[in-house]
Scaffold this motif. Structure first.
Motif, PDB file in Angstrom:
ATOM      1  N   ALA A 159      -0.583  -2.083   6.402  1.00  0.00           N
ATOM      2  CA  ALA A 159      -1.206  -3.390   6.591  1.00  0.00           C
ATOM      3  C   ALA A 159      -1.205  -4.147   5.264  1.00  0.00           C
ATOM      4  CB  ALA A 159      -2.639  -3.217   7.086  1.00  0.00           C
ATOM      5  N   PRO A 160      -1.193  -5.471   5.317  1.00  0.00           N
ATOM      6  CA  PRO A 160      -1.400  -6.210   4.070  1.00  0.00           C
ATOM      7  C   PRO A 160      -2.737  -5.777   3.459  1.00  0.00           C
ATOM      8  CG  PRO A 160      -0.701  -7.696   5.826  1.00  0.00           C
ATOM      9  CD  PRO A 160      -1.006  -6.367   6.458  1.00  0.00           C
ATOM     10  N   HIS A 161      -2.741  -5.585   2.145  1.00  0.00           N
ATOM     11  CA  HIS A 161      -3.942  -5.067   1.484  1.00  0.00           C
ATOM     12  C   HIS A 161      -3.908  -5.428   0.006  1.00  0.00           C
ATOM     13  CE1 HIS A 161      -0.832  -2.086   0.679  1.00  0.00           C
ATOM     14  NE2 HIS A 161      -1.541  -1.715  -0.384  1.00  0.00           N
ATOM     15  N   ASP A 162      -5.082  -5.362  -0.625  1.00  0.00           N
ATOM     16  CA  ASP A 162      -5.129  -5.467  -2.081  1.00  0.00           C
ATOM     17  C   ASP A 162      -5.555  -4.113  -2.628  1.00  0.00           C
ATOM     18  OD1 ASP A 162      -7.946  -5.223  -2.049  1.00  0.00           O
ATOM     19  OD2 ASP A 162      -8.284  -7.355  -2.411  1.00  0.00           O
ATOM     20  N   HIS A 163      -5.708  -4.008  -3.920  1.00  0.00           N
ATOM     21  CA  HIS A 163      -6.145  -2.761  -4.546  1.00  0.00           C
ATOM     22  C   HIS A 163      -7.500  -2.954  -5.221  1.00  0.00           C
ATOM     23  CE1 HIS A 163      -1.664  -2.300  -4.394  1.00  0.00           C
ATOM     24  NE2 HIS A 163      -2.090  -1.289  -3.670  1.00  0.00           N
ATOM     25  N   GLY A 164      -8.295  -3.893  -4.691  1.00  0.00           N
ATOM     26  CA  GLY A 164      -9.621  -4.136  -5.242  1.00  0.00           C
ATOM     27  C   GLY A 164      -9.536  -4.542  -6.704  1.00  0.00           C
ATOM     28  N   HIS A 165     -10.339  -3.911  -7.526  1.00  0.00           N
ATOM     29  CA  HIS A 165     -10.412  -4.221  -8.963  1.00  0.00           C
ATOM     30  C   HIS A 165      -9.286  -3.571  -9.764  1.00  0.00           C
ATOM     31  CE1 HIS A 165     -14.411  -5.746  -8.099  1.00  0.00           C
ATOM     32  NE2 HIS A 165     -14.680  -4.611  -7.511  1.00  0.00           N
ATOM     33  N   SER A 166      -8.399  -2.855  -9.096  1.00  0.00           N
ATOM     34  CA  SER A 166      -7.357  -2.076  -9.768  1.00  0.00           C
ATOM     35  C   SER A 166      -6.031  -2.820  -9.817  1.00  0.00           C
ATOM     36  CB  SER A 166      -7.141  -0.754  -9.036  1.00  0.00           C
ATOM     37  OG  SER A 166      -8.345  -0.040  -8.950  1.00  0.00           O
ATOM     38  N   SER A 167      -5.225  -2.448 -10.799  1.00  0.00           N
ATOM     39  CA  SER A 167      -3.836  -2.892 -10.864  1.00  0.00           C
ATOM     40  C   SER A 167      -3.006  -1.687 -11.256  1.00  0.00           C
ATOM     41  CB  SER A 167      -3.665  -4.028 -11.878  1.00  0.00           C
ATOM     42  OG  SER A 167      -3.976  -3.585 -13.180  1.00  0.00           O
ATOM     43  N   GLY A 168      -1.718  -1.774 -11.055  1.00  0.00           N
ATOM     44  CA  GLY A 168      -0.891  -0.634 -11.422  1.00  0.00           C
ATOM     45  C   GLY A 168       0.559  -0.806 -11.037  1.00  0.00           C
ATOM     46  N   TRP A 169       1.285   0.277 -11.171  1.00  0.00           N
ATOM     47  CA  TRP A 169       2.722   0.296 -10.946  1.00  0.00           C
ATOM     48  C   TRP A 169       3.072   1.233  -9.810  1.00  0.00           C
ATOM     49  CZ3 TRP A 169       6.190  -2.839 -13.351  1.00  0.00           C
ATOM     50  CH2 TRP A 169       5.709  -3.543 -14.463  1.00  0.00           C
ATOM     51  N   ILE A 170       4.092   0.839  -9.070  1.00  0.00           N
ATOM     52  CA  ILE A 170       4.628   1.651  -7.977  1.00  0.00           C
ATOM     53  C   ILE A 170       6.063   1.989  -8.348  1.00  0.00           C
ATOM     54  CG2 ILE A 170       5.200   1.705  -5.515  1.00  0.00           C
ATOM     55  CD1 ILE A 170       2.952  -0.541  -5.260  1.00  0.00           C
ATOM     56  N   GLN A 171       6.402   3.271  -8.255  1.00  0.00           N
ATOM     57  CA  GLN A 171       7.756   3.739  -8.543  1.00  0.00           C
ATOM     58  C   GLN A 171       8.369   4.273  -7.257  1.00  0.00           C
ATOM     59  OE1 GLN A 171       7.992   7.037 -11.294  1.00  0.00           O
ATOM     60  NE2 GLN A 171      10.218   6.950 -11.392  1.00  0.00           N
ATOM     61  N   VAL A 172       9.561   3.806  -6.933  1.00  0.00           N
ATOM     62  CA  VAL A 172      10.282   4.314  -5.759  1.00  0.00           C
ATOM     63  C   VAL A 172      11.058   5.553  -6.194  1.00  0.00           C
ATOM     64  CG1 VAL A 172      11.941   3.795  -3.930  1.00  0.00           C
ATOM     65  CG2 VAL A 172      10.443   1.973  -4.821  1.00  0.00           C
ATOM     66  N   ILE A 173      10.637   6.691  -5.679  1.00  0.00           N
ATOM     67  CA  ILE A 173      11.266   7.972  -6.042  1.00  0.00           C
ATOM     68  C   ILE A 173      12.465   8.262  -5.154  1.00  0.00           C
ATOM     69  CG2 ILE A 173      10.897  10.466  -6.248  1.00  0.00           C
ATOM     70  CD1 ILE A 173       9.319   8.874  -8.319  1.00  0.00           C
ATOM     71  N   SER A 174      12.349   7.944  -3.852  1.00  0.00           N
ATOM     72  CA  SER A 174      13.416   8.201  -2.886  1.00  0.00           C
ATOM     73  C   SER A 174      13.409   7.092  -1.841  1.00  0.00           C
ATOM     74  CB  SER A 174      13.169   9.554  -2.211  1.00  0.00           C
ATOM     75  OG  SER A 174      14.082   9.777  -1.166  1.00  0.00           O
ATOM     76  N   GLY A 175      14.585   6.725  -1.343  1.00  0.00           N
ATOM     77  CA  GLY A 175      14.693   5.699  -0.314  1.00  0.00           C
ATOM     78  C   GLY A 175      14.553   4.305  -0.891  1.00  0.00           C
ATOM     79  N   SER A 176      14.201   3.354  -0.038  1.00  0.00           N
ATOM     80  CA  SER A 176      13.939   1.987  -0.475  1.00  0.00           C
ATOM     81  C   SER A 176      12.838   1.406   0.399  1.00  0.00           C
ATOM     82  CB  SER A 176      15.204   1.124  -0.414  1.00  0.00           C
ATOM     83  OG  SER A 176      15.646   0.997   0.916  1.00  0.00           O
ATOM     84  N   THR A 177      12.162   0.397  -0.133  1.00  0.00           N
ATOM     85  CA  THR A 177      11.039  -0.216   0.569  1.00  0.00           C
ATOM     86  C   THR A 177      11.192  -1.726   0.606  1.00  0.00           C
ATOM     87  OG1 THR A 177       8.630  -0.455   0.639  1.00  0.00           O
ATOM     88  CG2 THR A 177       9.621  -0.299  -1.535  1.00  0.00           C
ATOM     89  N   LEU A 178      10.701  -2.322   1.679  1.00  0.00           N
ATOM     90  CA  LEU A 178      10.577  -3.766   1.737  1.00  0.00           C
ATOM     91  C   LEU A 178       9.142  -4.084   1.345  1.00  0.00           C
ATOM     92  CD1 LEU A 178      11.848  -6.509   2.460  1.00  0.00           C
ATOM     93  CD2 LEU A 178      10.890  -6.220   4.754  1.00  0.00           C
ATOM     94  N   ASN A 179       8.963  -4.755   0.214  1.00  0.00           N
ATOM     95  CA  ASN A 179       7.645  -5.115  -0.298  1.00  0.00           C
ATOM     96  C   ASN A 179       7.433  -6.611  -0.049  1.00  0.00           C
ATOM     97  OD1 ASN A 179       5.165  -4.714  -1.788  1.00  0.00           O
ATOM     98  ND2 ASN A 179       6.144  -5.795  -3.473  1.00  0.00           N
ATOM     99  N   THR A 180       6.385  -6.946   0.709  1.00  0.00           N
ATOM    100  CA  THR A 180       6.066  -8.340   1.010  1.00  0.00           C
ATOM    101  C   THR A 180       4.783  -8.714   0.287  1.00  0.00           C
ATOM    102  OG1 THR A 180       7.117  -8.180   3.180  1.00  0.00           O
ATOM    103  CG2 THR A 180       5.585 -10.013   2.853  1.00  0.00           C
ATOM    104  N   VAL A 181       4.833  -9.798  -0.480  1.00  0.00           N
ATOM    105  CA  VAL A 181       3.686 -10.293  -1.241  1.00  0.00           C
ATOM    106  C   VAL A 181       3.113 -11.501  -0.499  1.00  0.00           C
ATOM    107  CG1 VAL A 181       2.975 -11.326  -3.440  1.00  0.00           C
ATOM    108  CG2 VAL A 181       4.618  -9.427  -3.409  1.00  0.00           C
TER     109      VAL A 181
END
Length: 193
Positions: free
Chosen positions: A72-94
């Motif tokens: 689901a569309p979501h935020d990470h609250g008060h947090s920020s960070g990095w996402i690393q794709v280890i395997s496969g691929s993702t469609l990221n929608t902002v």
């Protein structure tokens, strides 16, 4: 040094967690699928299976093994960070979000194996596997609390418990607070053109 010890060694040294330091720490872990194999499980009823690999007061490291469902569309609250794709691929929608209104998709981008992308504080996004065997590693600071998940069809938002992922909670204990949203107003949309 085994992978869990490597995580401890790298992440315990973080004193302040700027975006640059978080990305550097994630890169220095030098994570491979072989490192993650012992922790991977599948949850076909949810968008992903998640495994907490490390957490202290400063940061948390999460492993996610994706099903074919979109989160689901979501935020990470008060947090920020990095996402690393280890395997496969993702469609990221902002998404763009105006207070009290339904989030509106802003752009989508495919992130391939080996890529890193940033999740800003209060930024709203959703992910889905573009191809099978999507595995991602997520490093956030501080650990995620007060995440908000959006249900676009129901025009609703929900602050979820720390045990809930980026999906609409089925268990009442995972819902901290729920509220209705307004749909984007037509006149506002027309003014943007």
């Amino acid at each position: 040094m085994d992978y869990l010890h490597r995580i401890q060694h790298v992440l315990k040294q973080l004193k302040s967690s700027t975006p640059e330091e978080l990305r550097g720490a994630l890169i220095s872990l030098n994570t491979t699928m072989k490192d993650l194999k012992p922790f991977l499980k599948i949850d076909s009823h949810k968008p992903y299976y998640r495994k907490l690999l490390f957490q202290n007061d400063e940061v948390e490291l999460l492993l996610m093994n994706w099903s074919d469902l979109s989160c689901a569309p979501h935020d990470h609250g008060h947090s920020s960070g990095w996402i690393q794709v280890i395997s496969g691929s993702t469609l990221n929608t902002v998404y763009r979000v105006d207070k009290g209104e339904l989030p509106e998709a802003y752009f989508s981008r495919v992130e391939q194996k080996g890529s890193f992308f940033f999740a800003p504080r209060y930024g709203v996004h959703k992910m889905r596997a573009k191809e099978q065997e999507l595995v991602t590693l997520h490093l956030y600071s501080p650990p995620i609390k007060e995440m908000i998940v959006y249900d676009l069809e129901a025009c609703a938002a929900c602050k979820v418990s720390d045990q809930c992922g980026a999906w609409w909670p089925e268990d009442q204990r995972e819902k901290v607070k729920e509220w209705k949203l307004r749909e984007q107003r037509v006149e506002k949309t027309n003014k943007l053109k």
